[in-house]
Design a protein around this motif. Structure first.
Motif: not given
Length: 154
Positions: A45-51, A73-75, A108-113
């Motif tokens: 999901v992190a990859n999908k949001i960024v791309n 990006i605001l999470l 973790k999600f925030v870090s991945m993004v």
């Protein structure tokens, strides 16, 4: 995992009438973490949001990502996205991940993004937040990912 992605001209998060995060043009993502989510799902999901190509190119086609436009990006963690209303009118949150583990997964999600694109801000986990946004388009995309779907390569 369920995420509501909104293309915004600007967005901000307030807690107790104080602005805690604010972005200009970019993505507001409301993030719901469910009890069966894994690090693999969170990474996908992190990859999908960024791309995600939801910004218009010079021809007016949604062909650019937040990275391409230099946006932000605001999470914001939002456990109510894990609500189910199959029976009755009161939402059930039984599918939401337990609070402490959800906090770990959100971090973790925030870090991945951020590892893919550093221009990321967040709300405050478990706080009562007011979210203001100017939706651009409007463009709103819902991303859902479940363990049975993780083998998909898209």
């Amino acid at each position: 995992m369920r995420v509501v992605v909104q293309r915004v001209k600007k967005s901000k998060v307030k807690v107790n009438d104080e602005v805690v995060s604010e972005i200009g043009k970019g993505i507001l993502a409301l993030v719901g973490i469910e009890k069966w989510d894994t690090e693999e799902i969170v990474g996908w999901v992190a990859n999908k949001i960024v791309n995600l190509r939801i910004f218009e190119d010079t021809e007016g086609k949604m062909n650019l990502s937040v990275k391409d436009i230099g946006g932000e990006i605001l999470l914001v963690s939002q456990f109510t996205l894990a609500a189910y209303i199959k029976k009755g009118n009161r939402p059930s949150f039984s599918e939401a991940m337990e609070e402490e583990l959800a906090r770990e997964y959100f971090d973790k999600f925030v870090s991945m993004v951020k590892n893919q694109y550093p221009s990321v801000k967040t709300g405050i986990f478990k706080a009562h937040m007011e979210i203001e946004l100017v939706n651009d388009g409007p463009v709103t995309i819902i991303i859902e990912r479940y363990p049975r779907d993780i083998s998909l390569n898209n």
